[in-house]
Design a protein around this motif. Structure first.
Motif, short mmCIF file in Angstrom:
data_model
loop_
_atom_site.label_atom_id
_atom_site.label_comp_id
_atom_site.label_asym_id
_atom_site.label_seq_id
_atom_site.Cartn_x
_atom_site.Cartn_y
_atom_site.Cartn_z
N GLY A 1 17.66 79.37 77.46
CA GLY A 1 17.28 80.52 78.26
C GLY A 1 17.99 80.28 79.80
O GLY A 1 17.54 80.81 80.57
N ILE A 2 18.90 79.40 79.88
CA ILE A 2 19.71 79.19 81.18
C ILE A 2 21.09 79.71 81.30
O ILE A 2 21.81 79.74 80.18
CB ILE A 2 19.80 77.52 81.46
CG1 ILE A 2 18.49 77.03 81.42
CG2 ILE A 2 20.72 77.54 82.62
CD1 ILE A 2 17.59 77.32 82.51
N LEU A 3 21.55 80.66 82.35
CA LEU A 3 22.70 81.22 82.10
C LEU A 3 22.99 81.40 83.73
O LEU A 3 22.34 81.74 84.46
CB LEU A 3 22.79 82.61 81.69
CG LEU A 3 24.21 83.53 81.66
CD1 LEU A 3 25.01 82.91 80.57
CD2 LEU A 3 23.83 84.89 81.58
N ASN A 4 24.28 80.79 84.00
CA ASN A 4 24.70 80.84 85.45
C ASN A 4 25.69 81.91 85.65
O ASN A 4 25.90 82.68 84.60
CB ASN A 4 25.12 79.69 85.96
CG ASN A 4 26.53 79.05 85.17
OD1 ASN A 4 27.43 79.77 84.56
ND2 ASN A 4 26.70 77.82 84.85
N LYS A 5 26.08 82.34 86.80
CA LYS A 5 26.81 83.26 87.10
C LYS A 5 28.37 83.33 86.36
O LYS A 5 28.83 84.22 85.69
CB LYS A 5 27.17 83.72 88.69
CG LYS A 5 25.68 84.41 89.30
CD LYS A 5 26.10 84.62 90.52
CE LYS A 5 24.90 85.28 91.34
NZ LYS A 5 25.13 85.49 92.59
N GLN A 6 28.74 82.09 86.48
CA GLN A 6 30.26 82.18 85.94
C GLN A 6 29.95 82.24 84.43
O GLN A 6 31.18 83.17 83.80
CB GLN A 6 30.55 80.51 86.02
CG GLN A 6 32.06 80.32 85.42
CD GLN A 6 32.71 78.85 86.06
OE1 GLN A 6 32.94 78.65 87.21
NE2 GLN A 6 33.05 78.08 84.85
#
Length: 350
Positions: free
Chosen positions: A318-323
């Motif tokens: 459940g973790i997503l960064n912008k890159q």
């Protein structure tokens, strides 16, 4: 302009994939398409009396009273192809309209080009999910898509509290009751209190606006409900700071514990220009945070800024960064190579 002409204009807007229509005295109707404004000269310039006639035809007596008293009115309006959110206000002592055209039915998460990471949130059966971003960043559409996924896949009792109602849902596996603040219920807080007595599984709040609605949403989550809500903010960390920061200092420890224990996760999104084949479209760059035990501990102890270290690692559940979000859009052919390079470079500036 009478109601029939107004309905015709909205229908044309739907045909041209218009997101917003602006009606201003002494100017042509203005359409927003793909975030650009165009004067629609198929209609004559709007006159003062046109908008006065329109108000007299589409508003109830109660709504006219509110408009006269507050000089502004938000409400939902059913057109020939779906629903609109309309804001009527005064400028230079003249009426003006800002109309948001809403899709007839909510789109699926995939159709909105959102990350599959959001599906990790669906494993939880209670807690608070916050969708955040700036104005016109697609928050309402994302929440609607999430509600529609519950509707398609789960036999839930879903109650929405909106100001105003935008998407109109059709019951599938779930039953959905939609309540509009001002028309069906007095306030968000009253709506949540009622939902707790109405055997709800899922409660959707149009917006977390004040301490009372935030605390009620957290308590609803704590007592076994899934609560979805939107928040105006600049990012995930800003959202958590904003929620806790609304409360007085003597209550912060309590609210931090309540947020830590009941926050399923936060989705932040902002639009950029992308493509669908040859067509230019808006696509969402997202940050997604699923609240794991490490993040819970940081929230509980007030170390909110340190959450960024978890967002830097997109491989976690459940973790997503912008890159990684930008890379997903590129792999899905929703960004051209030039757009991809531009977005990656803009991240490196920070």
């Amino acid at each position: 302009m009478n109601k029939a002409t107004f309905l015709e204009m909205i229908a044309k807007g739907r045909t041209y994939k218009v997101t917003d229509i602006h009606l201003i005295v002494d100017d042509f109707p203005v359409f927003r398409v793909n975030d650009r404004l165009y004067r629609f000269e198929e209609y004559p310039p709007v006159r003062k009396e046109n908008l006065e006639i329109l108000v007299s035809e589409i508003l109830t007596d109660k709504e006219k009273e509110i408009l006269n008293k507050k000089k502004e009115l938000d409400f939902s309006f059913k057109d020939l192809g779906g629903n609109c959110r309309i804001n009527i206000f005064y400028e230079r002592e003249n009426l003006a309209f800002a109309i948001r055209i809403v899709n007839k039915e909510p789109l699926a998460l995939e159709e909105l080009n959102l990350s599959a990471k959001i599906n990790d949130f669906y494993e939880d059966t209670n807690g608070l999910i916050v969708v955040c971003g700036k104005s016109s960043s697609g928050k309402t559409s994302t929440v609607a898509a999430m509600i529609e996924k519950y509707n398609r896949e789960k036999a839930y009792n879903i109650i929405t509290i909106e100001d105003p109602i935008e998407y109109i849902y059709k019951n599938q596996k779930s039953i959905i009751r939609q309540r509009e603040v001002g028309r069906d219920v007095k306030s968000y807080t009253d709506g949540i209190k009622s939902a707790l007595r109405q055997n709800a599984d899922v409660i959707m709040l149009g917006e977390l606006k004040d301490t009372e609605s935030i605390e009620m949403a957290l308590l609803a989550a704590e007592t076994g409900h899934i609560v979805l809500a939107t928040l105006h903010s600049n990012g995930i960390i800003d959202s958590i700071d904003k929620i806790i920061g609304m409360f007085n200092e003597d209550r912060k420890d309590y609210i931090q514990r309540l947020v830590a224990s009941n926050l399923i996760g936060v989705i932040h999104q902002e639009f950029t220009e992308g493509v669908d084949g040859e067509e230019k479209i808006k696509v969402p760059i997202c940050e997604i945070m699923y609240t794991n035990s490490g993040i819970q501990n940081l929230i509980k102890t007030g170390k909110i800024s340190q959450i960024s270290s978890f967002l830097d690692v997109s491989g976690r559940k459940g973790i997503l960064n912008k890159q990684e979000s930008i890379k997903e859009l590129y792999r899905g052919k929703k960004l051209t190579p030039e757009q991809f390079e531009k977005e990656i470079k803009s991240l490196r500036k920070f």
